[in-house]
Scaffold this motif. Structure first.
Motif: not given
Length: 184
Positions: A108, A112, A115-116
């Protein structure tokens, strides 16, 4: 007058198995290997597996051949024989499970995490890049600007926020994917 002695490997080592065209070992030779199978499969470290082959398995099989009266091989033949043993073990004795460190292939990144966890900020950046108030009408253009928007959000982070996101990325790497992302 001295007779030349031809040194050959034991026949079963290089005899192809009927179902496949790879070298096979006799049942007696496999019986020499078998006591080490579970130990080999439990080892997560490649160096430890190589050490087991070098320090335990190879001496045992060579001693077995010596007890059977099989003539010694030349240096080049020994090398080929050793490679056949190693290839057999590596191809048939796969480890049960790899260690957590090796098994954890999920890496990760801060990208990432952004984005989440920062979808709202990314959408606002896309709107800013496109100069629109609503993304519904420009979904195709929004998709094209997504990576640029993520990069801009990351560049706008303070050093403290970036450090926090790096820690989160490390935690997510350890934990694996969340349940909603995991495949069945």
């Amino acid at each position: 007058m001295s007779a030349e002695v031809e040194y050959l490997a034991p026949e079963p080592i290089f005899a192809p198995h009927k179902a496949q065209m790879t070298p096979a070992f006799s049942r007696q030779e496999k019986d020499v290997f078998e006591p080490y199978k579970e130990l080999y499969r439990r080892e997560a470290d490649a160096r430890a597996r190589a050490s087991l082959i070098k320090d335990k398995i190879l001496p045992d099989i060579f001693n077995f051949w010596h007890r059977q009266g099989i003539t010694p091989l030349t240096g080049e033949q020994w090398g080929e024989c050793i490679m056949q043993i190693v290839k057999y073990i590596q191809n048939t004795w796969r480890p049960h499970k790899q260690s957590q460190k090796l098994r954890n292939l999920l890496k990760v990144t801060v990208r990432d995490v952004v984005k989440r966890s920062m979808a709202g900020e990314i959408q606002e950046e896309i709107k800013s890049l496109l100069g629109v108030d609503d993304l519904a009408d420009s979904a195709r253009d929004a998709f094209a600007q997504y990576n640029v928007a993520v990069k801009n959000v990351i560049n706008a982070l303070t050093p403290e926020e970036e450090t926090r996101l790096r820690r989160t990325a490390a935690e997510w790497t350890e934990q694996g994917n969340p349940a909603e992302v995991q495949q069945e």
